[in-house]
Structures are given as structure tokens and as C-alpha cells.
Design an enzyme around this catalytic site. Sequence first.
Site, PDB file in Angstrom:
ATOM      1  N   PHE A 170       5.347 -17.536  -3.949  1.00 50.29           N
ATOM      2  CA  PHE A 170       6.005 -16.824  -5.208  1.00 50.29           C
ATOM      3  C   PHE A 170       5.074 -17.263  -6.550  1.00 50.29           C
ATOM      4  O   PHE A 170       5.407 -16.506  -7.423  1.00 50.29           O
ATOM      5  CB  PHE A 170       7.455 -17.791  -5.395  1.00 50.29           C
ATOM      6  CG  PHE A 170       7.250 -19.236  -5.971  1.00 50.29           C
ATOM      7  CD1 PHE A 170       7.477 -19.218  -7.347  1.00 50.29           C
ATOM      8  CD2 PHE A 170       6.974 -20.265  -4.995  1.00 50.29           C
ATOM      9  CE1 PHE A 170       7.540 -20.576  -7.720  1.00 50.29           C
ATOM     10  CE2 PHE A 170       6.890 -21.539  -5.319  1.00 50.29           C
ATOM     11  CZ  PHE A 170       7.156 -21.520  -6.990  1.00 50.29           C
ATOM     12  N   LYS A 171       4.041 -18.113  -6.283  1.00 55.68           N
ATOM     13  CA  LYS A 171       3.302 -18.542  -7.613  1.00 55.68           C
ATOM     14  C   LYS A 171       2.682 -17.003  -8.225  1.00 55.68           C
ATOM     15  O   LYS A 171       2.597 -16.972  -9.370  1.00 55.68           O
ATOM     16  CB  LYS A 171       2.388 -19.472  -7.272  1.00 55.68           C
ATOM     17  CG  LYS A 171       3.067 -20.829  -6.715  1.00 55.68           C
ATOM     18  CD  LYS A 171       3.763 -21.495  -7.815  1.00 55.68           C
ATOM     19  CE  LYS A 171       4.239 -22.670  -7.050  1.00 55.68           C
ATOM     20  NZ  LYS A 171       3.306 -23.705  -6.914  1.00 55.68           N
ATOM     21  N   ASP A 172       2.431 -16.221  -7.276  1.00 51.72           N
ATOM     22  CA  ASP A 172       1.724 -14.933  -7.494  1.00 51.72           C
ATOM     23  C   ASP A 172       2.564 -14.110  -8.770  1.00 51.72           C
ATOM     24  O   ASP A 172       2.111 -13.465  -9.621  1.00 51.72           O
ATOM     25  CB  ASP A 172       1.326 -14.003  -6.455  1.00 51.72           C
ATOM     26  CG  ASP A 172       0.552 -14.655  -5.604  1.00 51.72           C
ATOM     27  OD1 ASP A 172      -0.593 -15.056  -5.860  1.00 51.72           O
ATOM     28  OD2 ASP A 172       0.668 -14.081  -4.450  1.00 51.72           O
TER      29      ASP A 172
END
Length: 472
Positions: free
Chosen positions: A112-114
Site C-alpha cells: 500500500f505504500k506505493d
Amino acid sequence: MKYCSTRGRMAPASFRDVLLEGLAPDGGLAVPEHYPRFDARELADLRALPYPELAIAILRRFADDYEPGTLEAIVRGTYTSAVFGTEAITPVAELEPGLHLLQLSNGPTLAFKDMAMQLLGGLFEAELARRGEHLNILGATSGDTGSAAEVAMRGRPGVRVFMLSPFGRMSAFQRAQMYSLQDENIFNLAIEGSFDDCQDLVKRIGADVAFKRAHRLGAVNSINWARIVAQVVYYFRGYFAVTPGATHEDRPVDFCVPSGNFGNVLAGWIARQMGLPIRRLVVATNENDVLDEFFRTGTYRVRGAQETHVTSSPSMDISKASNFERFVFDIVGRDPAVLRELWWELDTRGAFDLKPTPYWDAVVASGFRSGRSTHADRLATIRSQYERDGRILDPHTADGVKVARELRDPHVPMVCLETALPTKFAETIREAIGRLPDRPARFAGLEDLPQRFVRMPADVDTVRAFLEAHAT
């Protein structure tokens, strides 16, 4: 929109002023002077927007210092099917009636950091080009932030990344994602300690304003405000996806968020302040249950490295949540003097307790709830979901689903946020279901690639010396 510091000793600044910064000059974190709100009509207008246009509509409320078209071009160039594998960007799946999964792991590094980091890369590049400057990014990762940041920043002109990670405490896939990068602007520092040690080193160096300015240090951790506001967007998208045709007055939604550093769930808190009808924000922790302890008891007690457990959901092996300061700032009525006193207690005594104070009522009213998951719990959750429909959850998402099932209300939709794809934690998956998860073809043989990193002690002078020798 102007920004201030949680510690109250920073001159008002614009979005682009705080974009390239980590800690504020006074050691606090940048926050907007107020949260913009959407009324009922505006929420209805947002519902039909595709993801890039929704992001523009929300980000524009926080970043109004861009010339017309500039922010829009960066956002539209970021949230594409080429980058995220689907026009929906964040599709929603139903795990069971009333329990949904907001899929956030379709980006380049499968986490999810993307969602925020890809945007941050474009914002950084544009701002540095406008200023004719360079930037040395100093960050810490418990696993996923590092690879997302490095992939987002690799090869970008004027940027070097120095990423601290806890030596031996990430999955083999996570290590290989980071350490196999051979780009000249990427430096991996494997720290002999925990993630909290890495994070403390970053904060100590960032708090030295003279050193920070001399070496043009910036941040990509979730202390960077732009990352938080980028994450706000997918709460709106998740809400709209599970309430088709509803008006915001008659359909509240709960969200459950696997949490370590508190940035992901803080974005939900901000969405709630903006008018999105979120009823409850459920914080799911692993065995490192500092946040669960706070929401149950009112005591926020950080742990040392010796008390921080090494778990099978390693990206949540965090015992000092950086973004918690932003939440507490809101809870104490945005009074920086009160915030400074609480953080003095935290620094000197290792804990503070809000339950005996007038502020505990605000915590109770905030809509936060919490729960905890163990290794046995996450294995059981992965196994049960796989047996139900063949879907494989990663261990962190499994922590969230376990807690979501415990605390869900059958009359209110519950959306659990996905954190990563299971291939990043293959050994835990095999332990749970007896087989390895499928791996995207582009990651075949990843662990066999040459790895490039520098191992060093958790010593601020050692890290500082490395920066002095290698910063641009």
C-alpha cells in the site's frame, strides 16, 4: 492552506514548503491549520469521479499553492493502470457479506505504500526542478516503505535516498526488493537493531536543523505530510465503493486498518474530519500492541528494542508510532503547549496517560477502537480465508481481518485495508496453508540477485558520517 507544527514553534508554511521537509524545525510534525470539509453536495459530486480526479479534488484542498495544471498533471501521471494494474487503482473485494477488502497493493512494490510514494516521487521531482535544488532523503523502514520509496525515487534527478532498515528483521522478499537495487542514488543502511532504532536515528539527525539544512535532508516516511494526504484519497474511494447510491447521511462505514506507525489510519481520521461518514476507525496491531493498549487504557507507553517482538507481520513491528503525535495534537484541542508537555513525559518517563485528563473523552468520541492479533491468529485467518474462497491474505492484512471480524457491526459495512500482497511473506503463507503464494513473473528469482547494502550499528554518529561522505 497554511501549515503549522504540532509543537507550535514553526512559522506558517505552504504545502510546497513542507513537502521536502521531514520533522518541523521545532521537532514537531507539520499539520494543516485546519481540515477542509466537503458538504453533502460536494461528497455526492466526488462519488462519480475516477481515481485520479478524486485525488485532485482532495489534494487541491491541501495543496492550493500550485500553478493551475501542475498538480493535476503529476496526479494524472501517477494514478494510471500502467502503474497500478487496473483502471480502478484501488478495487474492492467482498470477503463475506458486510466485510470488504480495499485492495491497495497493485503498485510496483506490491504494498500500500506505493499509493502515496509514487505520487511523492513526482511531486519531489517537479519541486526540485522548479527550485533548481537537490535533496537527500533520509528514511527508516520496517519493510515496505523502503522499497516503495526507493522504486519511486530511483533514477530521479537531484535525489539521493538513504534508507535505514533493521538488519535481519524483514522478510527475504522485502530485503531483496531493497538491497538488489543497484541505482547510484540509492543507499541501503542495514542497522543492527529494531525499526524503532532506525526511526529514532532518523529523528535525531532530522532534529539537528543545522545539519539537516547543510546536507539538504528530506523525508519520505509518513512524517512527510504529502504521504498522509495522498492516503486520505483511498478512504473516499473505499467508502463510495461499498455504499453505491447512498447519501452520506444514511450510510456510515467502519474501517479496520493494520497499524504500526499510525500513518495509514491517521489518513482515515483526516477523511473523517473532512466530512466522510466514517463511524469507527479500528486499529489492528500485532504482538507489538502499543496502540491497542492506548485505545483500551489511555496509556501510551513506548517499548525499547528489547521489548519489541520480531513477528510474522514484520512491517508492524513498531513500538513508537510517529504519526500518533498528529492525532494527539487534535485530541488536545490543537494546543501545542499541552502536546509539548505530553511528549516531555514520553521522552523522560517513557509513557503518558490520558485517561485521568479531560482529553480522554475526546479519544472516546473519536471513533477509534482497537484489537490485537498474534502469530497463531494470523495463520488461522489466512487459512480460513483461503479455505473459504481461495483468496490468500498477507500476514498484516490477516491481522486486520481478524480484528475486523471481532469488532464488526452486522448493520454497518466494514472495510479492511489491504497492506501488501502475500508473495512478500511467502514462508508465513506456506506455514498457514501448506503452499507458497503465486508470484508476479517480474519478481521471479528476486532473492538470487546481488544485494548491495552497508551494515552498521545503531549509532547516530556512524550514520551521520556516512551521510556526510555520500550526500549529494
